[in-house]
Design a protein around this motif. Structure first.
Motif, PDB file in Angstrom:
ATOM      1  N   LYS A 112      12.121   5.739   4.638  1.00 36.88           N
ATOM      2  CA  LYS A 112      12.532   5.650   3.234  1.00 36.88           C
ATOM      3  C   LYS A 112      11.320   5.593   2.323  1.00 36.88           C
ATOM      4  CE  LYS A 112      17.116   3.533   3.754  1.00 36.88           C
ATOM      5  NZ  LYS A 112      17.953   2.334   3.446  1.00 36.88           N
ATOM      6  N   LEU A 113      10.309   4.830   2.736  1.00 35.32           N
ATOM      7  CA  LEU A 113       9.080   4.742   1.938  1.00 35.32           C
ATOM      8  C   LEU A 113       8.349   6.084   1.922  1.00 35.32           C
ATOM      9  CD1 LEU A 113       7.754   1.257   3.152  1.00 35.32           C
ATOM     10  CD2 LEU A 113       8.826   1.766   0.952  1.00 35.32           C
ATOM     11  N   ARG A 114       8.299   6.732   3.090  1.00 36.70           N
ATOM     12  CA  ARG A 114       7.621   8.033   3.171  1.00 36.70           C
ATOM     13  C   ARG A 114       8.313   9.071   2.297  1.00 36.70           C
ATOM     14  NH1 ARG A 114       8.213  11.553   8.520  1.00 36.70           N
ATOM     15  NH2 ARG A 114      10.198  11.912   7.419  1.00 36.70           N
ATOM     16  N   ASP A 115       9.636   9.124   2.415  1.00 35.08           N
ATOM     17  CA  ASP A 115      10.385  10.138   1.661  1.00 35.08           C
ATOM     18  C   ASP A 115      10.340   9.892   0.157  1.00 35.08           C
ATOM     19  OD1 ASP A 115      10.938  11.189   4.112  1.00 35.08           O
ATOM     20  OD2 ASP A 115      13.011  10.465   4.205  1.00 35.08           O
ATOM     21  N   ALA A 116      10.109   8.624  -0.224  1.00 32.34           N
ATOM     22  CA  ALA A 116      10.019   8.309  -1.651  1.00 32.34           C
ATOM     23  C   ALA A 116       8.595   8.462  -2.185  1.00 32.34           C
ATOM     24  CB  ALA A 116      10.514   6.885  -1.895  1.00 32.34           C
ATOM     25  N   GLY A 117       7.665   8.895  -1.329  1.00 28.28           N
ATOM     26  CA  GLY A 117       6.301   9.147  -1.773  1.00 28.28           C
ATOM     27  C   GLY A 117       5.391   7.936  -1.754  1.00 28.28           C
ATOM     28  N   HIS A 118       5.780   6.884  -1.009  1.00 26.80           N
ATOM     29  CA  HIS A 118       4.990   5.650  -1.001  1.00 26.80           C
ATOM     30  C   HIS A 118       4.056   5.537   0.217  1.00 26.80           C
ATOM     31  CE1 HIS A 118       7.239   4.362  -4.417  1.00 26.80           C
ATOM     32  NE2 HIS A 118       8.385   4.242  -3.762  1.00 26.80           N
ATOM     33  N   ILE A 119       3.907   6.601   0.993  1.00 26.16           N
ATOM     34  CA  ILE A 119       3.013   6.595   2.149  1.00 26.16           C
ATOM     35  C   ILE A 119       1.929   7.650   1.942  1.00 26.16           C
ATOM     36  CG2 ILE A 119       2.814   6.928   4.643  1.00 26.16           C
ATOM     37  CD1 ILE A 119       4.368   4.418   3.910  1.00 26.16           C
ATOM     38  N   ALA A 120       0.673   7.259   2.182  1.00 25.59           N
ATOM     39  CA  ALA A 120      -0.469   8.178   2.086  1.00 25.59           C
ATOM     40  C   ALA A 120      -1.160   8.242   3.440  1.00 25.59           C
ATOM     41  CB  ALA A 120      -1.449   7.693   1.017  1.00 25.59           C
ATOM     42  N   LYS A 193       1.442   2.617  -0.181  1.00 26.48           N
ATOM     43  CA  LYS A 193       0.859   2.685  -1.532  1.00 26.48           C
ATOM     44  C   LYS A 193       1.340   1.486  -2.358  1.00 26.48           C
ATOM     45  CE  LYS A 193       0.987   7.017  -3.123  1.00 26.48           C
ATOM     46  NZ  LYS A 193       1.507   8.387  -3.346  1.00 26.48           N
ATOM     47  N   LEU A 194       0.747   0.347  -2.052  1.00 27.10           N
ATOM     48  CA  LEU A 194       1.114  -0.897  -2.717  1.00 27.10           C
ATOM     49  C   LEU A 194       0.926  -0.832  -4.246  1.00 27.10           C
ATOM     50  CD1 LEU A 194       2.104  -3.814  -2.191  1.00 27.10           C
ATOM     51  CD2 LEU A 194      -0.300  -4.488  -1.921  1.00 27.10           C
ATOM     52  N   PRO A 195      -0.100  -0.137  -4.761  1.00 22.27           N
ATOM     53  CA  PRO A 195      -0.254  -0.076  -6.222  1.00 22.27           C
ATOM     54  C   PRO A 195       0.962   0.502  -6.946  1.00 22.27           C
ATOM     55  CG  PRO A 195      -2.274   0.640  -5.143  1.00 22.27           C
ATOM     56  CD  PRO A 195      -1.247   0.494  -4.063  1.00 22.27           C
ATOM     57  N   ASP A 196       1.824   1.254  -6.247  1.00 16.15           N
ATOM     58  CA  ASP A 196       3.038   1.786  -6.874  1.00 16.15           C
ATOM     59  C   ASP A 196       3.942   0.660  -7.392  1.00 16.15           C
ATOM     60  OD1 ASP A 196       2.070   4.216  -6.090  1.00 16.15           O
ATOM     61  OD2 ASP A 196       3.651   4.654  -4.621  1.00 16.15           O
ATOM     62  N   GLY A 225      -6.257  -5.711  -9.198  1.00 15.10           N
ATOM     63  CA  GLY A 225      -5.664  -4.401  -8.897  1.00 15.10           C
ATOM     64  C   GLY A 225      -5.411  -4.262  -7.409  1.00 15.10           C
ATOM     65  N   LEU A 226      -4.232  -3.850  -7.058  1.00  9.48           N
ATOM     66  CA  LEU A 226      -3.833  -3.766  -5.657  1.00  9.48           C
ATOM     67  C   LEU A 226      -4.417  -2.527  -4.990  1.00  9.48           C
ATOM     68  CD1 LEU A 226      -0.086  -4.789  -6.091  1.00  9.48           C
ATOM     69  CD2 LEU A 226      -1.980  -6.231  -5.297  1.00  9.48           C
ATOM     70  N   GLN A 227      -4.622  -2.643  -3.678  1.00  7.93           N
ATOM     71  CA  GLN A 227      -5.149  -1.540  -2.887  1.00  7.93           C
ATOM     72  C   GLN A 227      -4.080  -1.036  -1.918  1.00  7.93           C
ATOM     73  OE1 GLN A 227      -8.378  -0.411  -3.495  1.00  7.93           O
ATOM     74  NE2 GLN A 227      -8.248  -1.923  -5.162  1.00  7.93           N
ATOM     75  N   GLN A 228      -4.221   0.194  -1.478  1.00  9.53           N
ATOM     76  CA  GLN A 228      -3.325   0.702  -0.444  1.00  9.53           C
ATOM     77  C   GLN A 228      -3.531  -0.106   0.839  1.00  9.53           C
ATOM     78  OE1 GLN A 228      -3.811   4.921   0.042  1.00  9.53           O
ATOM     79  NE2 GLN A 228      -3.018   5.409  -1.986  1.00  9.53           N
ATOM     80  N   TRP A 229      -2.451  -0.266   1.601  1.00 11.58           N
ATOM     81  CA  TRP A 229      -2.447  -1.138   2.779  1.00 11.58           C
ATOM     82  C   TRP A 229      -2.334  -0.283   4.045  1.00 11.58           C
ATOM     83  CZ3 TRP A 229       2.442  -3.839   4.866  1.00 11.58           C
ATOM     84  CH2 TRP A 229       2.107  -4.727   5.892  1.00 11.58           C
ATOM     85  N   ASP A 230      -3.298  -0.428   4.930  1.00 13.80           N
ATOM     86  CA  ASP A 230      -3.319   0.316   6.190  1.00 13.80           C
ATOM     87  C   ASP A 230      -2.214  -0.210   7.101  1.00 13.80           C
ATOM     88  OD1 ASP A 230      -3.897   1.607   8.572  1.00 13.80           O
ATOM     89  OD2 ASP A 230      -6.060   1.262   8.449  1.00 13.80           O
TER      90      ASP A 230
END
Length: 683
Positions: A112-120, A193-196, A225-230
């Motif tokens: 769901k996160l990937r399909d909504a564009g929240h995964i990099a 993509k936590l900054p979202d 400011g939040l960073q992307q989370w591995d």
């Protein structure tokens, strides 16, 4: 009373890589008391938890012990479950994150996160162990601090100078797993993509879901400011494979909080009155509370609500954060015997002593709690035995002897019983707010008033006077009713005492609403002692046993080989000794007559050794290297014969056998050349 609330409660998941200790128990006892209070009030409150069963550490420990990760986590879950049950922590469900429900939910939320564009995705460079063929987390890398030059420091910070750095900044880096020199290698990783969710989190963390101190801490991260989370790790890794990405696994912290959902879903399959969506859907009216320690606030107050939001689920109603446990004013210490396992405590003391002491110290803030062992003894003996139980023991005998155990229908202290009734809302508010310390103070204040009233009326004196027996029965019946009120108020903290009191009172299990009534013309059962005083000797025995637990888990449990948790051992040659000290060591050839595993010990073998003129019993931490200990029988080895005998939890160890190796399964008993005889001294 208003409609019953629907409440789902969780505690942080214990890691399936070690035993539960009293620091852990602070959280589970706190949560259990709050859940019991809600159930006591008639609400539908469900308490779920699970073992956190994934990650490199579990994979490596299982490998070291020669078992599968599944076997390891099953063994640990059995131990954890027994410890929790014996501490009266009453989970509705205790599950595991290595479960099909969690695999399905983790994959579903990720997709769901990937399909909504929240995964990099992007490539990162990491250290790689060429011998173990695995990427190394920071804690599995050691080297020389780039700032102060101290050796044997971890890959992210120096314990000596406090500097923080990247693992690639270390000088002379080594793998803490194999000792090999790691190499740099690129790998594609997946990021949430936590900054979202920055704006949502700024609002949500200030909405009353967090204590003020916690919200202020979270604001520091948000302001920067939040960073992307591995969220990914490379094979080999014990966990769930990421959908459509062979060889890539979810980082343990992604599926761990989803384990709350999975444990509840597992329970719903067995409890038809529970509906998963009713608790987790975005529009759910149910309440959701997490109890956690302050060390994992970022995962629960940033990553977790953002994941839930992005995947279309509801967010927690509240996150209740507590501080750390200290013992006698200091960090828990193995050498002082204050790093106490749950089972070691239970071997010596009642769980209710600790439950009450924690309750008496726990406020609603995030301050650390100190378990002062001297104060612990004094407080439990004074409050529970000297105040609460004392009321029943003072009154019961007169009722049994003077009126065949029947409570008369007389209230000899209407103002006092009214004060008890009037105190109930305030005590309930304190429980609800998790201010257990205030609740205990108010309850003990009532106990003091009851004891003072009984002492003033002195039924033991009146009973000796002609014609005063009716007054004695009225006083004692009122005393027993006041005791009953105190038990109702204390039941969330002391369920065993409550059960024993219910048996004495000859009543059905007490609920909170029962405080509004009094027993009259009621038959009591025989009074039996409800709680005994803590003997300080038992507390000392507990700390002594904790020191023995330490001895059983360290190198000197009878073997000279280094033991550890995958970290590089300190160099034993770094400290020089004088020749005379070495010459005093009595090294002997020893024949192993018998070798057997020690029940209840993960690492120990019990060796019966022939050293010529006598036999010795020695415990040695070499079990992982010799899974079939019988094969050692008949073999010659070398031992230190003049080592002072040491009392251990499993018996007396009368020496130390000599072994060498990096530890784990790679540890080897030293043997003399052929022709050596048992008992010969080694020159």
């Amino acid at each position: 009373m208003s409609e019953p609330r629907k409440i789902l409660v969780t505690s942080a998941l214990p890691y399936a890589n070690g035993s539960i200790h009293l620091g852990h128990m602070l959280e589970y006892i706190q949560t259990d008391m709050w859940v019991r209070f809600q159930k006591h009030r008639g609400h539908q409150c469900t308490y779920v938890c699970a073992d956190d069963a994934h990650g490199s550490a579990i994979m490596l420990r299982a490998e070291k012990e020669g078992i599968t990760p599944e076997q390891l986590i099953a063994n640990v879950q059995a131990e954890h479950s027994a410890d929790f049950a014996d501490f009266l922590v009453d989970f509705d469900n205790f599950h595991s994150t290595h479960a099909e429900e969690n695999r399905e939910l983790s994959s579903q939320i990720y997709l769901k996160l990937r399909d909504a564009g929240h995964i990099a995705t992007r490539s990162i460079t990491q250290y790689f162990d060429p011998e173990k063929q695995m990427f190394l987390a920071d804690r599995f890398i050691k080297g020389t601090c780039p700032k102060c030059g101290t050796e044997d420091q971890y890959g992210d910070n120096c314990e000596k100078c406090g500097a923080t750095y990247a693992p690639t900044d270390l000088k002379d880096p080594k793998s803490a797993i194999s000792g090999a020199t790691p190499v740099l290698k690129d790998s594609q990783h997946f990021f949430f993509k936590l900054p979202d969710f920055q704006q949502m989190l700024q609002t949500w963390t200030r909405s009353g879901t967090l204590q003020d101190a916690v919200a202020n801490k979270i604001a520091e991260w948000l302001d920067v400011g939040l960073q992307q989370w591995d969220i990914s790790r490379d094979a080999p890794y014990f966990g769930f494979e990421i959908p459509d990405e062979p060889g890539k696994y979810f980082y343990v912290w992604l599926d761990a909080p989803i384990g709350y959902m999975a444990s509840f879903k597992n329970l719903c399959a067995r409890r038809p009155e529970l509906d998963f969506d009713a608790y987790w859907a975005k529009d759910s009216s149910a309440e959701l509370y997490h109890f956690i320690g302050k060390d994992i606030v970022n995962f629960h107050a940033l990553f977790w609500p953002a994941m839930l939001e992005g995947a279309g689920y509801r967010k927690p109603t509240g996150i209740n954060v507590h501080g750390y446990l200290t013992v006698n004013g200091q960090k828990m210490s193995k050498s002082r015997g204050t790093f106490i396992k749950a089972r070691t405590y239970l071997d010596h003391l009642s769980p209710e002593y600790l439950r009450y002491y924690y309750a008496s110290k726990l406020g609603r803030g995030v301050d650390d709690l100190d378990l002062n062992l001297e104060d612990f003894v004094q407080k439990v003996n004074s409050d529970l035995v000297g105040k609460v139980v004392n009321i029943a023991s003072r009154c019961a005998g007169f009722i049994h002897k003077g009126n065949a155990g029947v409570l008369v229908d007389t209230n000899a202290a209407p103002e006092l019983t009214e004060a008890f009734l009037a105190a109930a809302p305030s005590i309930a508010d304190a429980y609800e707010a998790r201010d257990f310390a205030r609740a205990m103070r108010e309850i003990m204040g009532l106990a003091d008033r009851a004891n003072a009233w009984i002492a003033d009326k002195a039924p033991w004196s009146l009973n000796k006077q002609e014609g005063k027996q009716e007054e004695v029965q009225a006083i004692c019946a009122t005393g027993v009713n006041l005791f009953r009120q105190l038990v109702i108020f204390l039941k969330p903290v002391l369920p065993l005492l409550a059960a024993d009191a219910e048996a004495f009172l000859n009543v059905a299990p007490l609920t909170w609403n029962d405080h509004a009534t009094l027993l009259a013309n009621h038959q009591l059962n025989e009074f039996k002692p409800l709680m005994t005083r803590i003997d300080p000797v038992k507390v000392q025995a507990m700390t002594d046993a904790s020191k023995e637990d330490l001895a059983a888990s360290q190198t000197d449990t009878g073997s000279a080989a280094p033991q550890g948790n995958g970290e590089l051992a300190k160099d034993p040659l770094s400290a020089e000794i004088e020749f005379d000290a070495f010459a005093a060591v009595d090294l002997r050839v020893a024949l192993i007559l018998k070798a057997e595993a020690v029940e209840g010990a993960d690492k120990l073998l019990r060796l019966t050794l022939d050293i010529g003129d006598e036999q010795r019993n020695v415990f040695s931490g070499i079990k992982s290297a010799y899974p079939d200990p019988a094969k050692l029988e008949g073999r010659l080895t070398m031992m230190i014969a003049n080592l002072k005998p040491r009392k251990m939890r499993f018996g007396i160890s009368e020496g130390m056998v000599m072994a060498a190796g990096p530890g784990g399964a790679e540890i080897y008993l030293l043997s003399p050349d052929s022709g050596a005889k048992p008992g010969q001294r080694i020159k």
